[in-house]
Design a protein around this motif. Sequence first.
Motif, mmCIF file in Angstrom:
data_model
loop_
_atom_site.group_PDB
_atom_site.id
_atom_site.type_symbol
_atom_site.label_atom_id
_atom_site.label_comp_id
_atom_site.label_asym_id
_atom_site.label_seq_id
_atom_site.Cartn_x
_atom_site.Cartn_y
_atom_site.Cartn_z
ATOM 1 N N TRP A 37 0.783 -1.229 0.000
ATOM 2 C CA TRP A 37 0.000 0.000 0.000
ATOM 3 C C TRP A 37 0.820 1.286 0.000
ATOM 4 C CZ3 TRP A 37 0.714 3.181 4.120
ATOM 5 C CH2 TRP A 37 1.162 2.617 5.320
ATOM 6 N N PRO A 38 2.039 1.336 0.611
ATOM 7 C CA PRO A 38 2.778 2.607 0.572
ATOM 8 C C PRO A 38 3.082 3.086 -0.849
ATOM 9 C CG PRO A 38 3.687 1.193 2.274
ATOM 10 C CD PRO A 38 2.732 0.351 1.479
ATOM 11 N N LEU A 39 3.273 2.148 -1.792
ATOM 12 C CA LEU A 39 3.620 2.558 -3.153
ATOM 13 C C LEU A 39 2.482 3.319 -3.816
ATOM 14 C CD1 LEU A 39 5.494 -0.586 -4.525
ATOM 15 C CD2 LEU A 39 6.430 1.417 -3.350
ATOM 16 N N GLY A 40 1.248 3.036 -3.411
ATOM 17 C CA GLY A 40 0.105 3.722 -3.999
ATOM 18 C C GLY A 40 -0.429 4.852 -3.157
ATOM 19 N N ALA A 41 0.185 5.093 -2.007
ATOM 20 C CA ALA A 41 -0.289 6.162 -1.126
ATOM 21 C C ALA A 41 -0.059 7.526 -1.759
ATOM 22 C CB ALA A 41 0.433 6.088 0.212
ATOM 23 N N ALA A 42 -0.957 8.453 -1.456
ATOM 24 C CA ALA A 42 -0.868 9.786 -2.043
ATOM 25 C C ALA A 42 0.452 10.469 -1.709
ATOM 26 C CB ALA A 42 -2.044 10.638 -1.567
ATOM 27 N N SER A 43 0.978 10.204 -0.517
ATOM 28 C CA SER A 43 2.227 10.860 -0.112
ATOM 29 C C SER A 43 3.446 10.259 -0.803
ATOM 30 C CB SER A 43 2.409 10.740 1.398
ATOM 31 O OG SER A 43 2.519 9.383 1.760
ATOM 32 N N GLN A 230 14.862 12.517 20.242
ATOM 33 C CA GLN A 230 15.773 12.326 19.110
ATOM 34 C C GLN A 230 15.062 11.905 17.836
ATOM 35 O OE1 GLN A 230 16.104 10.563 22.006
ATOM 36 N NE2 GLN A 230 18.152 10.830 22.858
ATOM 37 N N LEU A 231 13.778 11.559 17.914
ATOM 38 C CA LEU A 231 13.064 11.093 16.726
ATOM 39 C C LEU A 231 13.045 12.194 15.666
ATOM 40 C CD1 LEU A 231 11.417 8.483 15.950
ATOM 41 C CD2 LEU A 231 9.386 9.888 16.327
ATOM 42 N N MET A 232 13.389 11.841 14.432
ATOM 43 C CA MET A 232 13.450 12.844 13.365
ATOM 44 C C MET A 232 12.338 12.678 12.340
ATOM 45 S SD MET A 232 16.651 13.952 10.914
ATOM 46 C CE MET A 232 17.580 14.522 12.346
ATOM 47 N N LEU A 233 12.023 11.432 11.940
ATOM 48 C CA LEU A 233 11.042 11.202 10.891
ATOM 49 C C LEU A 233 10.214 9.963 11.198
ATOM 50 C CD1 LEU A 233 13.325 11.823 7.784
ATOM 51 C CD2 LEU A 233 11.400 13.282 8.457
ATOM 52 N N THR A 234 9.071 9.848 10.545
ATOM 53 C CA THR A 234 8.274 8.625 10.590
ATOM 54 C C THR A 234 7.987 8.197 9.162
ATOM 55 O OG1 THR A 234 6.299 10.000 10.862
ATOM 56 C CG2 THR A 234 7.225 9.000 12.844
ATOM 57 N N ALA A 235 7.596 6.920 9.000
ATOM 58 C CA ALA A 235 7.336 6.368 7.675
ATOM 59 C C ALA A 235 6.440 5.142 7.830
ATOM 60 C CB ALA A 235 8.658 5.998 6.995
ATOM 61 N N PRO A 236 5.878 4.633 6.732
ATOM 62 C CA PRO A 236 4.994 3.463 6.817
ATOM 63 C C PRO A 236 5.671 2.276 7.492
ATOM 64 C CG PRO A 236 4.805 4.488 4.667
ATOM 65 C CD PRO A 236 5.949 5.170 5.360
ATOM 66 N N GLY A 237 4.963 1.707 8.496
ATOM 67 C CA GLY A 237 5.517 0.568 9.216
ATOM 68 C C GLY A 237 4.459 -0.392 9.718
ATOM 69 N N VAL A 238 3.252 -0.322 9.156
ATOM 70 C CA VAL A 238 2.148 -1.181 9.593
ATOM 71 C C VAL A 238 1.568 -1.914 8.374
ATOM 72 C CG1 VAL A 238 -0.086 -1.264 10.754
ATOM 73 C CG2 VAL A 238 1.641 0.411 11.472
ATOM 74 N N TYR A 239 1.399 -3.237 8.503
ATOM 75 C CA TYR A 239 0.933 -4.090 7.403
ATOM 76 C C TYR A 239 1.842 -3.922 6.173
ATOM 77 C CZ TYR A 239 -3.377 -4.920 10.024
ATOM 78 O OH TYR A 239 -4.291 -5.269 10.991
ATOM 79 N N LEU A 285 14.191 15.814 3.296
ATOM 80 C CA LEU A 285 13.202 14.913 3.891
ATOM 81 C C LEU A 285 12.420 15.608 5.006
ATOM 82 C CD1 LEU A 285 15.321 11.636 4.025
ATOM 83 C CD2 LEU A 285 13.335 12.063 2.560
ATOM 84 N N VAL A 286 13.131 16.372 5.824
ATOM 85 C CA VAL A 286 12.505 17.070 6.946
ATOM 86 C C VAL A 286 11.592 18.193 6.456
ATOM 87 C CG1 VAL A 286 13.029 18.690 8.817
ATOM 88 C CG2 VAL A 286 14.204 16.488 8.703
ATOM 89 N N LYS A 287 12.076 18.983 5.498
ATOM 90 C CA LYS A 287 11.315 20.152 5.034
ATOM 91 C C LYS A 287 10.043 19.755 4.278
ATOM 92 C CE LYS A 287 13.943 23.484 6.568
ATOM 93 N NZ LYS A 287 14.913 24.174 5.689
ATOM 94 N N THR A 288 9.979 18.524 3.779
ATOM 95 C CA THR A 288 8.802 18.104 3.014
ATOM 96 C C THR A 288 7.947 17.091 3.772
ATOM 97 O OG1 THR A 288 10.162 16.413 1.906
ATOM 98 C CG2 THR A 288 9.894 18.534 0.782
ATOM 99 N N ALA A 289 8.283 16.818 5.016
ATOM 100 C CA ALA A 289 7.524 15.844 5.807
ATOM 101 C C ALA A 289 6.122 16.388 6.111
ATOM 102 C CB ALA A 289 8.269 15.529 7.096
ATOM 103 N N ARG A 311 7.460 12.301 2.718
ATOM 104 C CA ARG A 311 6.728 12.447 1.461
ATOM 105 C C ARG A 311 7.778 12.534 0.351
ATOM 106 N NH1 ARG A 311 2.077 16.901 2.894
ATOM 107 N NH2 ARG A 311 3.862 18.030 3.741
ATOM 108 N N PRO A 312 8.266 11.379 -0.093
ATOM 109 C CA PRO A 312 9.418 11.354 -1.002
ATOM 110 C C PRO A 312 9.201 12.070 -2.324
ATOM 111 C CG PRO A 312 8.476 9.150 -0.726
ATOM 112 C CD PRO A 312 7.854 10.018 0.301
ATOM 113 N N LEU A 313 7.980 12.063 -2.862
ATOM 114 C CA LEU A 313 7.771 12.778 -4.124
ATOM 115 C C LEU A 313 7.999 14.270 -3.946
ATOM 116 C CD1 LEU A 313 7.008 12.752 -7.078
ATOM 117 C CD2 LEU A 313 4.590 12.870 -6.404
ATOM 118 N N ARG A 314 7.484 14.823 -2.856
ATOM 119 C CA ARG A 314 7.726 16.246 -2.582
ATOM 120 C C ARG A 314 9.209 16.507 -2.337
ATOM 121 N NH1 ARG A 314 2.937 19.298 0.764
ATOM 122 N NH2 ARG A 314 1.164 18.456 -0.398
ATOM 123 N N ALA A 315 9.860 15.589 -1.645
ATOM 124 C CA ALA A 315 11.292 15.766 -1.380
ATOM 125 C C ALA A 315 12.086 15.813 -2.670
ATOM 126 C CB ALA A 315 11.798 14.637 -0.485
#
Length: 451
Positions: A37-43, A230-239, A285-289, A311-315
């Motif tokens: 599902w992450p590959l088809g997600a809008a982000s 210290q957490l900097m970013l989050t990303a898909p990690g469920v299912y 990565l941070v500026k487009t999260a 949001r890698p496409l925006r990055a």
Amino acid sequence: MSFTRTLRAVGGTVVAGALFVGTAPVASADQTRTDQWPLGAASFNAEAIWQQSTGKGVTVAVIDSAVNGDHPDLKGNVLPGKDFVHGGPANDETSVDHGTSMASLIAAHGHGAGGKDGVKGLAPDAKILPLKIKGFEDEAGEGGDWADALRYAVDHNATVVNMSVDGLSMTPKRKEAIAYAVAHDVLIVASSGNEAKGKVAVPASEPGVIAVGAVDKTGKVWEDSNFGSQLMLTAPGVYIRSAAASKPYRLANGTSDATAYVSASAALLRAKFPDLTAGQIANRLVKTAGLPPSEKNAHLPDAHYGFGFIRPLRALTANIPAGSKNGPMKAPAAGSATSTGPDSSGAPGNDGQQASKQQNSGLSPVAIVGIAVGVLVVVAIIVIVVVRQKKNDRNGPPPGGFGGPGGPGFAPQQPGPYQQPGPYQQPGPYQQQPGGPGAYPPVPPTQPPGR
């Protein structure tokens, strides 16, 4: 030793809903790809991402269990690597799944007509450098320290390092390895941990490392994702559907998978923007999260989201100034990167390095001659003063007069313009004061209370 192995496998159909509100179409020919599902997600919108970059020319080191380089979705994208536990290559794994899963989320290319079957990574043209360390199966063997693997990755042209591991204590050797990677412009990405603790795991918590937490399809933080300042970013990690070594595929939850997606995003950016530093890649990565609507007023970095979900496409497409060399990354301890790799003449304990240090602290022949001349001059002056004093004692005024006992003598000296008062010299204008601006370690910014 505990590792973030996303072993909490889950079964059944992937839940309905969309990550970050809305989905984008993605070409698919089988259920395995549909499950990604992450590959088809809008982000993400992987099809649009691959028009910008596929990670070609970038090597991502996966410090983990070994990888099954013969998996049909990975074949050709996995380098031999190195097994730091038993020796030999690390691309022939057939039983432990974790390393293969991480590699596939980063650089799998699928299989079948047009590569539309099986798993596809976010950076399908990147190369994987598998580096096997201890902790994923047996503990036998002399080696297996991830510090050695990290240095190897740097010395073998990896520009992104994925460390989906946690629960590892820090040692001077490991701190030096991180500093070595940072000094060589290598971006390290590590998982925050899967214990639902308010403490980011090691090595993600170390300065110079991107710490990653996990979110679900709606952008909500996964319930077991560790969090902290210290957490900097989050990303898909469920299912998360990925390839495996002992079986074709697996479905799992964890910050390990989220970390792999951040590493893949970094590989995409390093391929498109080869002149940017590791810190500047992190900056994009941070500026487009992004954040879910419920967190739009959060003070960033947030303890649970960091700066938000990637949001890698925006990055890849946003107009973002390069910024400073380090970007949002904190620098490792000063001086810990002075040792170099195992193939360098400046390796720890190297005679050349020690000699250099001694040479810098020694006295040159010219200085020695100058000191000797100065001593002779002082001796000559003392001799002249003594001779004249004896002559004055014979012909001078009586005691109590000028120059004798009771006379004015020498007044106490006042501190001159380059002399500090008191028995000890105070820090001068060019000496850094502890805790002053630029002193290490910096005081961490105040973080908002966790929720």
